[in-house]
Design an enzyme around this catalytic site. Structure first.
Site, PDB file in Angstrom:
ATOM      1  N   ASN A 168     -50.501 -47.131 -26.567  1.00 60.48           N
ATOM      2  CA  ASN A 168     -49.887 -48.467 -26.651  1.00 60.48           C
ATOM      3  C   ASN A 168     -50.778 -49.426 -27.425  1.00 60.48           C
ATOM      4  O   ASN A 168     -50.301 -50.388 -28.028  1.00 60.48           O
ATOM      5  CB  ASN A 168     -49.671 -49.035 -25.247  1.00 60.48           C
ATOM      6  CG  ASN A 168     -48.520 -48.373 -24.536  1.00 60.48           C
ATOM      7  OD1 ASN A 168     -47.513 -48.033 -25.162  1.00 60.48           O
ATOM      8  ND2 ASN A 168     -48.660 -48.156 -23.244  1.00 60.48           N
TER       9      ASN A 168
ATOM     10  N   ASP B  87     -47.937 -48.435 -17.444  1.00 61.72           N
ATOM     11  CA  ASP B  87     -49.089 -47.680 -16.940  1.00 61.72           C
ATOM     12  C   ASP B  87     -49.765 -48.455 -15.807  1.00 61.72           C
ATOM     13  O   ASP B  87     -50.223 -47.884 -14.816  1.00 61.72           O
ATOM     14  CB  ASP B  87     -50.128 -47.473 -18.037  1.00 61.72           C
ATOM     15  CG  ASP B  87     -49.601 -46.790 -19.280  1.00 61.72           C
ATOM     16  OD1 ASP B  87     -48.873 -47.438 -20.044  1.00 61.72           O
ATOM     17  OD2 ASP B  87     -49.897 -45.602 -19.457  1.00 61.72           O
TER      18      ASP B  87
ATOM     19  N   HIS C 148     -41.286 -46.910 -17.058  1.00 66.30           N
ATOM     20  CA  HIS C 148     -41.333 -45.481 -17.374  1.00 66.30           C
ATOM     21  C   HIS C 148     -42.389 -44.727 -16.553  1.00 66.30           C
ATOM     22  O   HIS C 148     -42.096 -43.755 -15.870  1.00 66.30           O
ATOM     23  CB  HIS C 148     -41.708 -45.279 -18.852  1.00 66.30           C
ATOM     24  CG  HIS C 148     -40.874 -46.010 -19.841  1.00 66.30           C
ATOM     25  ND1 HIS C 148     -39.620 -45.581 -20.259  1.00 66.30           N
ATOM     26  CD2 HIS C 148     -41.126 -47.137 -20.547  1.00 66.30           C
ATOM     27  CE1 HIS C 148     -39.158 -46.414 -21.173  1.00 66.30           C
ATOM     28  NE2 HIS C 148     -40.040 -47.368 -21.365  1.00 66.30           N
ATOM     29  N   ASP C 149     -43.638 -45.177 -16.670  1.00 65.81           N
ATOM     30  CA  ASP C 149     -44.769 -44.371 -16.191  1.00 65.81           C
ATOM     31  C   ASP C 149     -44.805 -44.213 -14.678  1.00 65.81           C
ATOM     32  O   ASP C 149     -45.339 -43.225 -14.162  1.00 65.81           O
ATOM     33  CB  ASP C 149     -46.091 -44.991 -16.678  1.00 65.81           C
ATOM     34  CG  ASP C 149     -46.196 -44.949 -18.186  1.00 65.81           C
ATOM     35  OD1 ASP C 149     -46.957 -45.743 -18.743  1.00 65.81           O
ATOM     36  OD2 ASP C 149     -45.503 -44.115 -18.811  1.00 65.81           O
TER      37      ASP C 149
ATOM     38  N   PHE D  60     -42.044 -42.233 -27.540  1.00 65.91           N
ATOM     39  CA  PHE D  60     -43.334 -42.688 -28.066  1.00 65.91           C
ATOM     40  C   PHE D  60     -44.504 -41.765 -27.712  1.00 65.91           C
ATOM     41  O   PHE D  60     -45.311 -41.414 -28.591  1.00 65.91           O
ATOM     42  CB  PHE D  60     -43.613 -44.112 -27.559  1.00 65.91           C
ATOM     43  CG  PHE D  60     -44.923 -44.686 -28.037  1.00 65.91           C
ATOM     44  CD1 PHE D  60     -46.021 -44.683 -27.199  1.00 65.91           C
ATOM     45  CD2 PHE D  60     -45.053 -45.194 -29.318  1.00 65.91           C
ATOM     46  CE1 PHE D  60     -47.238 -45.207 -27.628  1.00 65.91           C
ATOM     47  CE2 PHE D  60     -46.267 -45.723 -29.760  1.00 65.91           C
ATOM     48  CZ  PHE D  60     -47.363 -45.726 -28.913  1.00 65.91           C
ATOM     49  N   ASN D  61     -44.677 -41.415 -26.436  1.00 68.29           N
ATOM     50  CA  ASN D  61     -45.859 -40.630 -26.043  1.00 68.29           C
ATOM     51  C   ASN D  61     -45.910 -39.283 -26.758  1.00 68.29           C
ATOM     52  O   ASN D  61     -46.974 -38.821 -27.160  1.00 68.29           O
ATOM     53  CB  ASN D  61     -45.874 -40.397 -24.530  1.00 68.29           C
ATOM     54  CG  ASN D  61     -46.184 -41.662 -23.752  1.00 68.29           C
ATOM     55  OD1 ASN D  61     -46.757 -42.609 -24.297  1.00 68.29           O
ATOM     56  ND2 ASN D  61     -45.793 -41.693 -22.500  1.00 68.29           N
TER      57      ASN D  61
ATOM     58  N   ASP E 287     -52.523 -45.081 -20.998  1.00 72.79           N
ATOM     59  CA  ASP E 287     -52.755 -45.976 -22.144  1.00 72.79           C
ATOM     60  C   ASP E 287     -52.237 -47.381 -21.808  1.00 72.79           C
ATOM     61  O   ASP E 287     -51.357 -47.923 -22.479  1.00 72.79           O
ATOM     62  CB  ASP E 287     -52.084 -45.443 -23.417  1.00 72.79           C
ATOM     63  CG  ASP E 287     -50.563 -45.388 -23.312  1.00 72.79           C
ATOM     64  OD1 ASP E 287     -49.907 -45.478 -24.383  1.00 72.79           O
ATOM     65  OD2 ASP E 287     -50.020 -45.293 -22.189  1.00 72.79           O
TER      66      ASP E 287
ATOM     67  N   THR F 166     -49.652 -40.553 -18.690  1.00 70.24           N
ATOM     68  CA  THR F 166     -48.575 -41.514 -18.953  1.00 70.24           C
ATOM     69  C   THR F 166     -48.722 -42.142 -20.339  1.00 70.24           C
ATOM     70  O   THR F 166     -48.220 -43.231 -20.599  1.00 70.24           O
ATOM     71  CB  THR F 166     -48.571 -42.635 -17.886  1.00 70.24           C
ATOM     72  OG1 THR F 166     -49.836 -43.319 -17.921  1.00 70.24           O
ATOM     73  CG2 THR F 166     -48.328 -42.069 -16.501  1.00 70.24           C
TER      74      THR F 166
HETATM   75  O1  RIB Z   1     -41.965 -44.425 -24.302  1.00 65.05           O
HETATM   76  C1  RIB Z   1     -42.534 -45.021 -23.161  1.00 65.05           C
HETATM   77  C2  RIB Z   1     -43.975 -44.663 -23.026  1.00 65.05           C
HETATM   78  O2  RIB Z   1     -44.695 -45.173 -24.140  1.00 65.05           O
HETATM   79  C3  RIB Z   1     -44.641 -45.307 -21.796  1.00 65.05           C
HETATM   80  O3  RIB Z   1     -45.683 -44.470 -21.352  1.00 65.05           O
HETATM   81  C4  RIB Z   1     -45.219 -46.575 -22.332  1.00 65.05           C
HETATM   82  O4  RIB Z   1     -46.372 -47.004 -21.590  1.00 65.05           O
HETATM   83  C5  RIB Z   1     -45.644 -46.135 -23.702  1.00 65.05           C
HETATM   84  O5  RIB Z   1     -46.908 -45.519 -23.586  1.00 65.05           O
HETATM   85 CA    CA Z   2     -47.959 -45.338 -21.096  1.00 67.88          CA
END
Ligand code: RIB
Ligand code: CA
Length: 311
Positions: free
Chosen positions: A39, A17, A237-238, A162-163, A12, A122
């Site tokens: 996102n 990403d 993160h990703d 979040f994901n 996303d 991701t």
């Molecule tokens: O919490 C971080 C995640 O949420 C990452 O994948 C970032 O790109 C968002 O999608």
């Molecule tokens: Ca992401």
């Protein structure tokens, strides 16, 4: 030369990403990319994926997927990624359209045609859950699912990342599927921050795209630092979900049982990790990544940026 891991990226974009796609393009065998709303709305995450594939000089198939979670109402993250989903730099219009809008069947067909494939989600896990529901045989066909999500604390809420929080029903289906799951949670990914020194490494890594990618990280880090007490920069993160497959030596991991909370008033979207040291603990179903060699990881990100074509 070690054989390159075969991956399908489900994403996303999304600043981090974008860097995950760049690293995968350099160090893995990317068989395809699918997009999901997260996102930003699907139209924007798909446009951003097209932009990043151009930066990588990649012509791999790109298919858009779910525009909303299985059950939850769609919620995006402009407060972190900006209105475009990837604010901080101006890019040329993408050179090509997406190849299709049925990510789920692209994932199924690609997995069946390429035994040993890794799925690397991701973003929210909607596409992955729908693919596993439509084709349960994938669990045995793929090597596993290396995902960014969850962790021992949250970011969208005190307990939910979040994901996972975006689509807890999808995430629960993925962790319960029986597939091998590798989890890059927040307690890991916060170890890989885009500090000012590292942003300058990115800026100097490539004459054409270095400054643009540095601009993305400056925006992303400005947003993160404005929302947190003590962050030196935005976590990438990703990228962790890719690096575990291409550079496993960077990581320390543990085998744990993980389940996703669906109903909790304060815990919906939480990845509940069984850390108990009791013999009765639930059988592990997840490889939980615990630490990363951040300097080595960032040097690898810079190496991947250097490999982007000059255009
Ligand atoms: O919490 C971080 C995640 O949420 C990452 O994948 C970032 O790109 C968002 O999608
Ligand atoms: Ca992401």
């Amino acid at each position: 030369m070690a054989t390159r891991v075969k991956v399908l990226m489900d994403c996303d974009p999304g600043h981090d990403d974008a860097f995950a796609l760049i690293v995968a393009s350099k160090f893995a065998d990317v068989l395809g990319v699918t997009t999901v709303a997260g996102n930003a709305p699907l139209s924007l995450t798909t446009k951003n994926a097209r932009i990043i594939l151009d930066i990588c000089g990649s012509n791999v198939p790109l298919h858009s997927g779910a525009g909303r979670p299985l059950v939850a109402e769609p919620i995006h993250a402009a407060y972190i990624h900006g209105e475009s989903g990837m604010d901080g730099a101006n890019f040329a219009e993408p050179s090509r359209p997406a190849d299709g809008a049925d990510a789920v069947h692209f994932i199924i067909d690609t997995a069946r045609a390429n035994p040993g494939l890794w799925l690397v989600p991701t973003g929210p896990l909607t596409n992955i859950a729908l693919a596993l529901r439509a084709a349960p045989d994938l669990v045995k066909n793929i090597s596993g699912i290396s995902l960014m999500g969850g962790g021992r604390f949250g970011n969208r809420t005190a307990t939910a990342e979040f994901n996972i929080w975006c689509d807890p029903e999808a995430a629960a289906a993925v962790f319960d599927s029986g597939a091998k799951v590798v989890m890059s949670g927040l307690h890991l990914t916060h170890q890989l921050m885009a500090t000012p020194k590292r942003i300058e490494m990115v800026r100097g890594a490539h004459k054409v795209v270095g400054p643009k990618l540095a601009g993305l990280l400056e925006f992303f880090s400005k947003m993160y630092k404005s929302l947190h007490d003590d962050f030196e920069g935005a976590p990438l993160h990703d990228v962790c979900a890719v690096l575990y497959l291409t550079h496993p030596e960077f990581f320390v991991a543990s085998e744990k049982h993980v389940v996703v909370e669906i109903d909790g008033e304060h815990t919906r979207g939480m990845t509940v990790i069984d850390d108990r040291h009791v013999s009765s603990r639930t059988t592990a179903n997840t490889t939980v990544l615990e630490t990363i060699d951040a300097d080595a990881a960032f040097a690898t990100i810079v190496e991947a940026i250097r490999a982007c074509p000059e255009r």
